[in-house]
Design an enzyme around this catalytic site. Sequence first.
Site, PDB file in Angstrom:
ATOM      1  N   ARG A  24       0.845  -1.221   0.000  1.00 27.21           N
ATOM      2  CA  ARG A  24       0.000   0.000   0.000  1.00 27.21           C
ATOM      3  C   ARG A  24       0.868   1.255   0.000  1.00 27.21           C
ATOM      4  NH1 ARG A  24      -4.750   1.038  -1.570  1.00 27.21           N
ATOM      5  NH2 ARG A  24      -5.628  -0.670  -0.334  1.00 27.21           N
ATOM      6  N   ARG A  49       1.121  -6.557  -9.759  1.00 28.58           N
ATOM      7  CA  ARG A  49       1.632  -6.056  -8.471  1.00 28.58           C
ATOM      8  C   ARG A  49       1.676  -7.140  -7.402  1.00 28.58           C
ATOM      9  NH1 ARG A  49      -3.154  -2.315  -5.708  1.00 28.58           N
ATOM     10  NH2 ARG A  49      -4.819  -3.870  -5.807  1.00 28.58           N
ATOM     11  N   HIS A  93       0.418   3.637 -10.481  1.00 22.07           N
ATOM     12  CA  HIS A  93      -0.557   4.159  -9.502  1.00 22.07           C
ATOM     13  C   HIS A  93       0.182   4.929  -8.387  1.00 22.07           C
ATOM     14  CE1 HIS A  93      -3.714   3.945  -6.424  1.00 22.07           C
ATOM     15  NE2 HIS A  93      -4.518   3.283  -7.190  1.00 22.07           N
ATOM     16  N   ASP A 103     -12.252  10.358  -6.624  1.00 20.54           N
ATOM     17  CA  ASP A 103     -11.802   9.200  -7.413  1.00 20.54           C
ATOM     18  C   ASP A 103     -12.217   9.472  -8.855  1.00 20.54           C
ATOM     19  OD1 ASP A 103     -12.066   5.571  -6.928  1.00 20.54           O
ATOM     20  OD2 ASP A 103     -10.970   6.804  -8.380  1.00 20.54           O
ATOM     21  N   GLU A 122      -2.132   9.258 -10.978  1.00 21.78           N
ATOM     22  CA  GLU A 122      -1.815   7.977 -11.611  1.00 21.78           C
ATOM     23  C   GLU A 122      -1.724   8.102 -13.135  1.00 21.78           C
ATOM     24  OE1 GLU A 122      -4.781   5.205 -10.089  1.00 21.78           O
ATOM     25  OE2 GLU A 122      -4.901   6.449  -8.274  1.00 21.78           O
TER      26      GLU A 122
END
Length: 299
Positions: A71, A97, A166, A211, A270
Amino acid sequence: MQVRKEQLEIPGLLRIEQGQGNLTRIVITSPLASAEIYTHGAHVTRYEPAGQPPVLWMSQSSWFDPAKPIRGGVPICFPWFGPKQGDTTAPAHGFARLMEWEIESTSHSNGTVVVTLVLRTSEATRAKWPADFVAKYVVSVGAELSMQLSVQNTGQSPIRFEEALHTYLTVGDIHHITIEGLGGANYIDKMDGAKTKPQSDRLINFTGETDRVYLNTTSTCIVHDPDKKRRLEVSKSGSNATVVWNPWINKAKAMPDFGDEEWPGMVCVETVNVAQHAIELPAGLTHVMTAKVRSWPTK
Ligand code: TA6
């Protein structure tokens, strides 16, 4: 075949060690900057230009588990972004990832250290995505952080994929920052039924969970951070969309690997190709997407 650790390490500049969770970590300490990259997910977790505070944000609650994503830093999302359409069992943001990348080479020049990592088709990837590919990730650590993700279609038929670098950035206080560079672009607002809206203001301010997928944009984004007295510049090539994200209070609380009080100190800018900007790649061809992050102290 994995190149030997001794052949990859560069005395005084690059070492390879067991990091958090006993995951393999590449540690770079150069006169220009320091950085860390985990081979788990080819995940850049730290980037600090010499004499400056960290540029990338990491959660203090991050997992370091081979089965889970780290994270913070710069997760690589590939070959899909968000949930996988038609497969609720698939991991969010793809498998790249979550997989162990191979260190192909290391080098340095004039204080910049370069690491190349590779992820190749395997039974595990084919089980999740029936394509033949080679993904290469070239990370250059110097006065700026450069991350270049190239995907080669090594199969006999076209492939379609989404991809994202990201990037989690450290900021003084999300309430005080603004983001410049996306004025005039349209965005998909994932906080409002995925409606498409215009970014009519030149600057983005943050007043709640945010977002957004900004479409048809190749712009450089600048995060103005008055508290840290710097601006963070995220430039890119080979990418036609940019995602801006902050989870705010409730979403931060809902994520076990994200501290409840951490959300004011970060923002994601991102570098992506998602949705209508997904990549259609004919057999034999390669697509390259690059993100560069640079910190500029301000008065
Ligand atoms: O990039 C924004 C986003 O898609 C958000 O919707 C949120 O899910 C974030 O990515 C983090 O995703 P993750 O799977 O890393 O928790």
